[in-house]
Write a protein that holds these residues in place. Structure first.
Motif, PDB file in Angstrom:
ATOM      1  N   LEU A 186       0.831  -1.211   0.000  1.00 33.89           N
ATOM      2  CA  LEU A 186       0.000   0.000   0.000  1.00 33.89           C
ATOM      3  C   LEU A 186       0.861   1.255   0.000  1.00 33.89           C
ATOM      4  O   LEU A 186       0.450   2.319  -0.437  1.00 33.89           O
ATOM      5  CB  LEU A 186      -0.914   0.024   1.245  1.00 33.89           C
ATOM      6  CG  LEU A 186      -1.885  -1.149   1.403  1.00 33.89           C
ATOM      7  CD1 LEU A 186      -2.553  -1.104   2.771  1.00 33.89           C
ATOM      8  CD2 LEU A 186      -2.922  -1.110   0.290  1.00 33.89           C
ATOM      9  N   PHE A 187       2.104   1.126   0.521  1.00 33.51           N
ATOM     10  CA  PHE A 187       3.012   2.283   0.626  1.00 33.51           C
ATOM     11  C   PHE A 187       4.112   2.234  -0.438  1.00 33.51           C
ATOM     12  O   PHE A 187       4.976   3.092  -0.472  1.00 33.51           O
ATOM     13  CB  PHE A 187       3.651   2.325   2.026  1.00 33.51           C
ATOM     14  CG  PHE A 187       2.624   2.375   3.132  1.00 33.51           C
ATOM     15  CD1 PHE A 187       2.101   3.588   3.555  1.00 33.51           C
ATOM     16  CD2 PHE A 187       2.162   1.202   3.723  1.00 33.51           C
ATOM     17  CE1 PHE A 187       1.146   3.636   4.556  1.00 33.51           C
ATOM     18  CE2 PHE A 187       1.206   1.241   4.727  1.00 33.51           C
ATOM     19  CZ  PHE A 187       0.691   2.458   5.145  1.00 33.51           C
ATOM     20  N   GLY A 188       4.140   1.184  -1.249  1.00 34.51           N
ATOM     21  CA  GLY A 188       5.153   1.061  -2.305  1.00 34.51           C
ATOM     22  C   GLY A 188       6.515   0.656  -1.794  1.00 34.51           C
ATOM     23  O   GLY A 188       7.516   0.774  -2.499  1.00 34.51           O
ATOM     24  N   SER A 241      -3.458   0.449 -13.420  1.00 29.14           N
ATOM     25  CA  SER A 241      -4.446  -0.492 -12.842  1.00 29.14           C
ATOM     26  C   SER A 241      -3.893  -1.355 -11.708  1.00 29.14           C
ATOM     27  O   SER A 241      -4.642  -1.881 -10.911  1.00 29.14           O
ATOM     28  CB  SER A 241      -4.957  -1.428 -13.933  1.00 29.14           C
ATOM     29  OG  SER A 241      -3.929  -2.323 -14.308  1.00 29.14           O
ATOM     30  N   LYS A 242      -2.568  -1.538 -11.666  1.00 30.79           N
ATOM     31  CA  LYS A 242      -1.877  -2.417 -10.703  1.00 30.79           C
ATOM     32  C   LYS A 242      -2.194  -3.901 -10.949  1.00 30.79           C
ATOM     33  O   LYS A 242      -1.796  -4.751 -10.164  1.00 30.79           O
ATOM     34  CB  LYS A 242      -2.244  -2.073  -9.245  1.00 30.79           C
ATOM     35  CG  LYS A 242      -1.820  -0.703  -8.788  1.00 30.79           C
ATOM     36  CD  LYS A 242      -0.658  -0.798  -7.803  1.00 30.79           C
ATOM     37  CE  LYS A 242      -0.165   0.568  -7.368  1.00 30.79           C
ATOM     38  NZ  LYS A 242       1.237   0.795  -7.572  1.00 30.79           N
ATOM     39  N   GLU A 279      16.522  -3.958  -5.216  1.00 31.90           N
ATOM     40  CA  GLU A 279      16.019  -2.584  -5.106  1.00 31.90           C
ATOM     41  C   GLU A 279      15.805  -1.989  -6.499  1.00 31.90           C
ATOM     42  O   GLU A 279      14.837  -1.265  -6.724  1.00 31.90           O
ATOM     43  CB  GLU A 279      17.112  -1.790  -4.385  1.00 31.90           C
ATOM     44  CG  GLU A 279      16.655  -0.822  -3.356  1.00 31.90           C
ATOM     45  CD  GLU A 279      17.885  -0.235  -2.640  1.00 31.90           C
ATOM     46  OE1 GLU A 279      18.890  -0.962  -2.415  1.00 31.90           O
ATOM     47  OE2 GLU A 279      17.832   0.952  -2.316  1.00 31.90           O
ATOM     48  N   VAL A 280      16.727  -2.298  -7.427  1.00 27.21           N
ATOM     49  CA  VAL A 280      16.597  -1.791  -8.796  1.00 27.21           C
ATOM     50  C   VAL A 280      15.320  -2.363  -9.418  1.00 27.21           C
ATOM     51  O   VAL A 280      14.500  -1.631  -9.989  1.00 27.21           O
ATOM     52  CB  VAL A 280      17.831  -2.176  -9.655  1.00 27.21           C
ATOM     53  CG1 VAL A 280      17.672  -1.669 -11.086  1.00 27.21           C
ATOM     54  CG2 VAL A 280      19.105  -1.631  -9.040  1.00 27.21           C
ATOM     55  N   TYR A 281      15.130  -3.671  -9.264  1.00 31.71           N
ATOM     56  CA  TYR A 281      13.912  -4.300  -9.797  1.00 31.71           C
ATOM     57  C   TYR A 281      12.664  -3.638  -9.192  1.00 31.71           C
ATOM     58  O   TYR A 281      11.721  -3.300  -9.895  1.00 31.71           O
ATOM     59  CB  TYR A 281      13.898  -5.799  -9.483  1.00 31.71           C
ATOM     60  CG  TYR A 281      14.606  -6.633 -10.534  1.00 31.71           C
ATOM     61  CD1 TYR A 281      14.105  -6.706 -11.832  1.00 31.71           C
ATOM     62  CD2 TYR A 281      15.762  -7.354 -10.236  1.00 31.71           C
ATOM     63  CE1 TYR A 281      14.746  -7.466 -12.803  1.00 31.71           C
ATOM     64  CE2 TYR A 281      16.400  -8.114 -11.200  1.00 31.71           C
ATOM     65  CZ  TYR A 281      15.890  -8.166 -12.486  1.00 31.71           C
ATOM     66  OH  TYR A 281      16.513  -8.907 -13.454  1.00 31.71           O
ATOM     67  N   ASP A 282      12.685  -3.450  -7.877  1.00 35.33           N
ATOM     68  CA  ASP A 282      11.488  -2.916  -7.209  1.00 35.33           C
ATOM     69  C   ASP A 282      11.227  -1.449  -7.587  1.00 35.33           C
ATOM     70  O   ASP A 282      10.084  -1.045  -7.766  1.00 35.33           O
ATOM     71  CB  ASP A 282      11.622  -3.058  -5.684  1.00 35.33           C
ATOM     72  CG  ASP A 282      11.666  -4.513  -5.260  1.00 35.33           C
ATOM     73  OD1 ASP A 282      11.199  -5.362  -6.041  1.00 35.33           O
ATOM     74  OD2 ASP A 282      12.168  -4.816  -4.167  1.00 35.33           O
ATOM     75  N   LYS A 283      12.320  -0.677  -7.704  1.00 30.91           N
ATOM     76  CA  LYS A 283      12.125   0.749  -8.008  1.00 30.91           C
ATOM     77  C   LYS A 283      11.709   0.963  -9.455  1.00 30.91           C
ATOM     78  O   LYS A 283      10.858   1.801  -9.743  1.00 30.91           O
ATOM     79  CB  LYS A 283      13.387   1.534  -7.662  1.00 30.91           C
ATOM     80  CG  LYS A 283      13.516   1.680  -6.147  1.00 30.91           C
ATOM     81  CD  LYS A 283      14.654   2.560  -5.722  1.00 30.91           C
ATOM     82  CE  LYS A 283      14.674   2.674  -4.200  1.00 30.91           C
ATOM     83  NZ  LYS A 283      15.990   3.069  -3.681  1.00 30.91           N
ATOM     84  N   GLY A 308       4.445   1.440 -12.308  1.00 30.61           N
ATOM     85  CA  GLY A 308       3.150   1.304 -11.630  1.00 30.61           C
ATOM     86  C   GLY A 308       2.889  -0.100 -11.110  1.00 30.61           C
ATOM     87  O   GLY A 308       1.769  -0.428 -10.716  1.00 30.61           O
ATOM     88  N   MET A 309       3.929  -0.940 -11.120  1.00 35.34           N
ATOM     89  CA  MET A 309       3.740  -2.328 -10.666  1.00 35.34           C
ATOM     90  C   MET A 309       3.559  -2.391  -9.153  1.00 35.34           C
ATOM     91  O   MET A 309       4.103  -1.556  -8.432  1.00 35.34           O
ATOM     92  CB  MET A 309       4.966  -3.175 -11.015  1.00 35.34           C
ATOM     93  CG  MET A 309       5.060  -3.542 -12.462  1.00 35.34           C
ATOM     94  SD  MET A 309       6.491  -4.619 -12.725  1.00 35.34           S
ATOM     95  CE  MET A 309       6.280  -5.011 -14.454  1.00 35.34           C
ATOM     96  N   PRO A 310       2.829  -3.412  -8.648  1.00 39.58           N
ATOM     97  CA  PRO A 310       2.730  -3.574  -7.194  1.00 39.58           C
ATOM     98  C   PRO A 310       4.087  -3.969  -6.606  1.00 39.58           C
ATOM     99  O   PRO A 310       4.918  -4.566  -7.302  1.00 39.58           O
ATOM    100  CB  PRO A 310       1.703  -4.697  -7.009  1.00 39.58           C
ATOM    101  CG  PRO A 310       1.516  -5.326  -8.347  1.00 39.58           C
ATOM    102  CD  PRO A 310       2.051  -4.404  -9.400  1.00 39.58           C
TER     103      PRO A 310
END
Ligand code: KG4
Ligand code: ZN
Length: 357
Positions: free
Chosen positions: A37-39, A230-231, A162-166, A172-174
């Motif tokens: 919810l907070f990314g 849309s997530k 972290e690179v993948y997540d950022k 806009g991915m979850p």
């Protein structure tokens, strides 16, 4: 010998009972939905979630197993690196059990446990060259025994997860998005030269990924079709622009990781440091592209490559219990109740006490 493992270093609350290479039981609560919810992980929320989840998880652990509290011969807990508040919840829980059951306590280096869990499904041949790729770390280690880890290389800025997540967040991915980027990347066969491998034209064994992250940001700004609001996973999976970006990103990351890994291997050879196995570990170790690139390297140098099955790559308590059992039953190590939590960025000492026989 049965070790109870406790893992609360980040956003997974996990318990496991392990005896040697045998997994007797495990219970795991992932906080991903809350932090999503907070990314990203919110440290205070993580600590509170660990605190509330542990009571239910210990009940589940024993319900799913024929073992009982009396069967436990040691208690192992992740002591770091991690979020301080989260580590403290696990350590307090471990100490309470240590006092009430009167069983030895072991504080486990979470990073070493990620690597050593390779021995559950395979057999590590020492000395080994290990690459640990997770949300918080990108380390290359020379490992001569379950206790001797020499850090050869590390990331100077962002960890690979972290690179993948950022980058996923920019599209806009979850959160976390590593797995979804991996799935999207598998839909593409023709790769484009969208990115250049960062920080490889030097002799350093370290990584630097911040430039790649910035390149991805500029690319996404110029190609807004890569952004989806849309997530929904299927919307990303079916979008060709997203697929292409993910494939190019995964290729560049894997080849950058492999480049320094080979350099580290050559460093070992030049310095009379034999290598009998390659080890891959951490959440990003489940990445398809990385596994394939390292597999080719393993074939090229005829050194076996070991990596854990998917559930043992991401944070879990099996790796903690396995390491605790190994260090206690085979080496006779333990800690006293003064065991402290060690947050990310601080040195974790090898301060085990040797049991007198
Ligand atoms: O080891 P881990 O569970 O937690 C840490 O100790 O950090 O690693 C989590 C990281 C996240 O960044 C996640 O996006 C990434 O592992 N990850 C992946 C894949 N599965 C998880 N990255 C790339 N490809 C995957 N298949
Ligand atoms: Zn981890």
């Amino acid at each position: 010998m049965v070790c109870l493992g406790i893992e609360t270093s980040c956003d997974e609350t996990a318990l496991a009972l392990v005896s040697g290479k045998k997994i007797l039981s495990q219970s795991l609560y992932s906080q991903v939905a809350t932090h999503g919810l907070f990314g990203g992980v919110v440290p205070e929320i993580a600590s509170r979630e660990h605190y509330t989840a542990l009571e239910t998880l210990i009940e589940e652990l024993f319900t799913a197993s024929s073992a009982c509290f009396d069967d436990i011969t040691s208690i192992a807990v992740s002591r770091g690196p991690g979020l301080l508040g989260s580590l403290l919840v696990g350590i307090a829980f471990a100490k309470a059990l240590h006092f009430s059951l009167d069983k030895p306590l072991l504080g486990i280096n979470h990073l070493h446990a990620h690597i050593l869990v390779n021995n559950i499904e395979n057999t590590i041949l020492y000395p080994a060259l290990a690459i640990l790729v997770s949300g918080g770390h990108t380390h290359i280690y020379y490992v001569t025994s379950p206790l001797q880890f020499t850090l050869l290389g590390y990331t100077l800025d962002d960890a690979v997860g972290e690179v993948y997540d950022k980058v996923g967040k920019m599209m806009g991915m979850p959160y976390p998005s590593g797995k979804l980027i991996d799935l999207c990347s598998q839909k593409i066969t023709a790769r484009h030269n969208t990115f250049t491998a960062p920080y490889i034209h030097n002799s350093s064994l370290n990584y630097s990924f911040s430039g790649l992250k910035t390149s991805a940001m500029h690319y996404i700004q110029k190609n807004p079709d890569c952004c989806i609001s849309s997530k929904k996973e299927e919307d990303f999976l079916n979008n060709q622009h997203v697929q292409q970006l993910c494939a190019d990103l995964a290729y560049t990351i894997s080849h950058t990781l492999a480049n320094k890994f080979v350099l580290a291997y050559k460093h070992c050879k030049e310095n009379a440091m034999p290598v009998h196995s390659f080890l891959l570990a951490g959440g990003v170790a489940s990445n398809t592209s990385l596994r394939s690139v390292l597999h080719n390297i393993s074939m090229q140098y005829t050194i076996p490559l070991l990596y854990p099955s998917m559930p043992l790559c991401t944070d879990n308590a099996i790796m903690v219990a396995y390491t605790g059992d190994l260090l206690h039953s085979q080496y006779g190590y333990y800690h006293t109740a003064t065991l402290s939590a060690i947050p990310r960025g601080q040195h974790i000492p090898n301060d085990y006490i040797l049991q007198r026989v």
